[in-house]
Design an enzyme around this catalytic site. Structure first.
Site, short mmCIF file in Angstrom:
data_model
loop_
_atom_site.label_atom_id
_atom_site.label_comp_id
_atom_site.label_asym_id
_atom_site.label_seq_id
_atom_site.Cartn_x
_atom_site.Cartn_y
_atom_site.Cartn_z
CB THR A 285 57.10 -56.35 43.04
OG1 THR A 285 56.73 -57.71 43.33
CG2 THR A 285 57.48 -56.25 41.58
CG ASP A 286 57.57 -51.06 45.67
OD1 ASP A 286 57.96 -52.03 46.35
OD2 ASP A 286 56.98 -50.08 46.17
N GLY A 287 60.47 -52.33 45.32
CA GLY A 287 61.84 -52.19 45.77
C GLY A 287 62.80 -53.03 44.94
#
Length: 420
Positions: free
Chosen positions: A163-165
């Site tokens: 999710t962060d990417g």
């Protein structure tokens, strides 16, 4: 990779012909530069910060210079060509076989968009990073990126998204549209919309409105992880910038995360404000994850993931002035300032939520993000200045994670961060 202009020398050329050739070369370079002209070059400080946000006492020119100098060091160490023509990748070399991770690609795109004007290659690098990402789609949602590749550009360690990417890539595409427009080879605005729709479909829990761990989370197959979230993915400034755009009601997403931050700080870290790497049971009574929930024995502590929280919360507070974000970020800053006696050298690599040090050493991964939170701390001017001086004077760590968080934090503190 840097390209140097070719030089032509001949004793038979006349001075007049030399001047003609030099003028032609300059014209061509200017034309090439104008094709990549950016709306908000590095150092222009287009983005307004909230009036209460602290500045480093070193001064704006010195802060810009230090950030630019470190950028060139970072670029030379970590930005490299991909495996196909026109591609770029950020070398992460995480130790588990991953030479590239989507997190690093997102970071690289953020940095390239914000360094435009300082680096004439910024747009070329940005586009190359994006091309690389598109060649590595997640097996679950092909509009998101598979999170890890080896040095030969083969997808490894499952072919799922993280999710962060995904979030940083979407945000960076919006920045690219703001910087360069979308009429070139890549329609940044359309690409951002595509990724935002995919994030809303695959990375946002439909019940809690919290971001999940990646597009591999499914119900009922992943009951252990379905109501879990990672605190370092709580990018409040991103959610704020997404409001009114595609995919989801991002105002609900923002509010849900701010409410969970308040709950976790008040219930589990009332004296420190620290957040754990992972939070579980988010649909009922949220709590820190158990040891080895997903990654490590300290999954329920302020560890290598949550170290990014002061940056993520701090930059939203620094720019928006949002009271909830500012309260959360400054709470962490006041605690670490007191814990260390105002000496950045006393920061340690990880803490329990009660504030006990986990490791006996310091690390840039933990130190740099605290500087972003310090800009929201009304009593923290001396602390901010000491952090900044320590960060600037520290040589590159030769660790992708620490050096990249350092550069991102410097962009924030030097007031070179951008919002779309």
């Amino acid at each position: 990779m840097f390209m140097s202009p070719s030089t032509v020398s001949s004793s038979r050329r006349t001075g007049a012909l030399k001047r003609v050739l030099q003028g032609l070369t300059l014209s061509l370079l200017c034309a090439a530069g104008s094709a990549h002209a950016q709306s908000h070059p590095f150092g222009s400080h287009h983005q307004a910060y909230h009036p209460s946000t602290l500045r480093v006492s070193a001064g704006q020119a010195a802060a810009d210079s230090a950030t630019s100098n470190f950028y060139w060091q970072w670029k030379s160490r970590y930005v490299e060509p991909g495996c196909q023509p026109g591609e770029y990748r950020v070398r992460a070399s995480t130790g588990d076989g991953a030479h590239v991770v989507s997190e690093g690609q997102g970071y690289g795109m953020l940095i390239a968009a914000m360094m435009a004007g300082q680096d004439v290659q910024a747009r070329t690098i940005f586009d190359g990073l994006h091309r690389y990402n598109r060649r590595h789609p997640s097996q679950n949602n092909p509009d998101l990126m598979a999170w890890a590749q080896d040095s030969s550009c083969s997808d490894i360690l499952d072919h799922d998204s993280a999710t962060d990417g995904d979030l940083d890539i979407a945000y960076a595409l919006l920045l690219a549209d703001e910087q360069w427009g979308s009429s070139g080879a890549i329609d940044y605005a359309s690409e951002a919309t595509r990724v935002l729709n995919a994030i809303a479909a695959s990375n946002v829990n439909p019940t809690t409105r919290l971001v999940n761990l990646g597009d591999w989370i499914k119900w009922p197959e992943d009951t252990k992880y379905y109501y879990a979230t990672r605190s370092s993915d709580w990018m409040l400034g991103h959610f704020r910038s997404f409001i009114g755009r595609a995919g989801a009601d991002w105002s609900q997403v923002l509010s849900a995360h701010q409410t969970l931050i308040e709950t976790m700080q008040n219930r589990y870290a009332s004296s420190t404000g620290l957040l754990p790497d992972f939070i579980i049971n988010t649909h009922a009574t949220p709590r820190p994850a158990d040891a080895n929930f997903l990654e490590a024995p300290h999954d329920g502590s302020y560890s290598w993931n949550a170290a990014r929280v002061p940056w993520r919360l701090g930059i939203d507070a620094a720019i928006s002035g949002d009271t909830r974000s500012r309260d959360a970020a400054s709470r962490i800053s006041r605690w670490i300032r007191g814990k260390t006696g105002g000496n950045p050298s006393n920061i340690r690599a990880g803490y329990t939520l009660a504030g006990r040090a986990i490791e006996p050493y310091n690390d840039m991964v933990f130190m740099a993000p605290f500087a972003v939170a310090a800009t929201t701390d009304s009593g923290g001017q001396a602390w901010l200045d000491r952090l900044w001086n320590e960060i600037v004077s520290t040589a590159p760590t030769e660790d992708y994670y620490g050096d990249t968080l350092k550069l991102l934090s410097m962009l924030c503190v030097s007031r070179n961060w951008l919002t779309p």
